[in-house]
Design an enzyme around this catalytic site. Structure first.
Site, short mmCIF file in Angstrom:
data_model
loop_
_atom_site.label_atom_id
_atom_site.label_comp_id
_atom_site.label_asym_id
_atom_site.label_seq_id
_atom_site.Cartn_x
_atom_site.Cartn_y
_atom_site.Cartn_z
N GLY A 1 0.84 -1.20 0.00
CA GLY A 1 0.00 0.00 0.00
C GLY A 1 0.86 1.23 0.00
N GLY A 2 0.23 2.38 0.21
CA GLY A 2 0.95 3.64 0.19
C GLY A 2 1.93 3.81 1.33
N MET A 3 1.61 3.24 2.49
CA MET A 3 2.45 3.44 3.66
C MET A 3 2.85 2.17 4.39
SD MET A 3 0.90 6.87 5.31
CE MET A 3 0.71 8.35 4.36
N ALA A 4 2.31 1.04 3.96
CA ALA A 4 2.63 -0.23 4.63
C ALA A 4 2.63 -1.36 3.61
CB ALA A 4 1.64 -0.51 5.75
N GLU A 5 3.24 -2.45 4.01
CA GLU A 5 3.26 -3.66 3.18
C GLU A 5 2.83 -4.82 4.04
OE1 GLU A 5 7.31 -4.25 1.84
OE2 GLU A 5 8.09 -3.80 3.82
N LYS B 1 1.92 -7.10 8.79
CA LYS B 1 1.79 -5.77 8.20
C LYS B 1 2.86 -4.90 8.85
CE LYS B 1 -1.55 -2.01 7.59
NZ LYS B 1 -2.95 -1.60 7.84
N ASP C 1 -12.42 2.71 6.13
CA ASP C 1 -12.11 2.25 4.77
C ASP C 1 -12.74 0.88 4.49
OD1 ASP C 1 -11.06 2.09 2.23
OD2 ASP C 1 -9.03 1.58 2.89
#
Length: 164
Positions: free
Chosen positions: A17-21, A40, A146
């Protein structure tokens, strides 16, 4: 090739994602004990962003208190080599976004019974979270900001899990 990450082994990255994997990982314990988990972790470039780290910690704190069949379970939270992580339930399956894309590709709609099952299970998860009380009997006031197809996992066994 597995990568060692504290007491975990990262087997493969399953989401970025934009800030985490998120990785499919394995918890390794005494006497050969192993458990597949999802790990995560914050991307390195955000590890020093106090605002993001604070939100990540809050996500872990809130999620750890939720215990519902349709919410992905949190097992562990910590920091390894300067990177915060959350170890959570690994759900073998696909996210709802992937499944909907499959139906579009083959020119079909999701079967109505499947859509109803997903809707009922998501409603149950959200109701549980929104009405969750703390130890003093006060509402935790949880709002999942979300609820979207990538955050809905459908297991190969028919389960529905809300994550993130």
């Amino acid at each position: 090739m597995p990568v060692k990450f504290g007491r975990y082994e990262l087997l493969e990255r399953i989401s970025l994602g934009g800030m985490a994997e998120v990785f499919k990982g394995q918890s390794v314990g005494a006497a050969g004990f192993e458990k597949i988990v999802a790990i995560k972790r914050i991307l390195p470039q955000f590890s020093d962003d106090e605002r993001f780290v604070s939100m990540f910690i809050e996500e872990a704190r809130i999620s750890a208190n939720l215990n519902h069949a349709n919410i992905g379970q949190v097992y562990d939270f910590g920091e390894i080599d300067g990177r915060y992580f959350i170890a959570m339930e690994y759900v073998p399956g696909k996210d709802l976004s992937t499944i909907l894309q499959h139906f579009r590709t083959v020119g079909q709609l999701m079967p109505v019974p499947m859509g109803i099952r997903v809707g009922i299970d998501l409603a149950g998860a959200l109701n549980y979270a929104h009405t969750k009380l703390d130890a003093s009997g006060r509402l935790l006031q949880i709002v999942h900001r979300d609820v979207s197809p990538p955050n809905v996992l459908l297991s190969f066994e028919g389960g529905v899990k809300l994550i993130d």
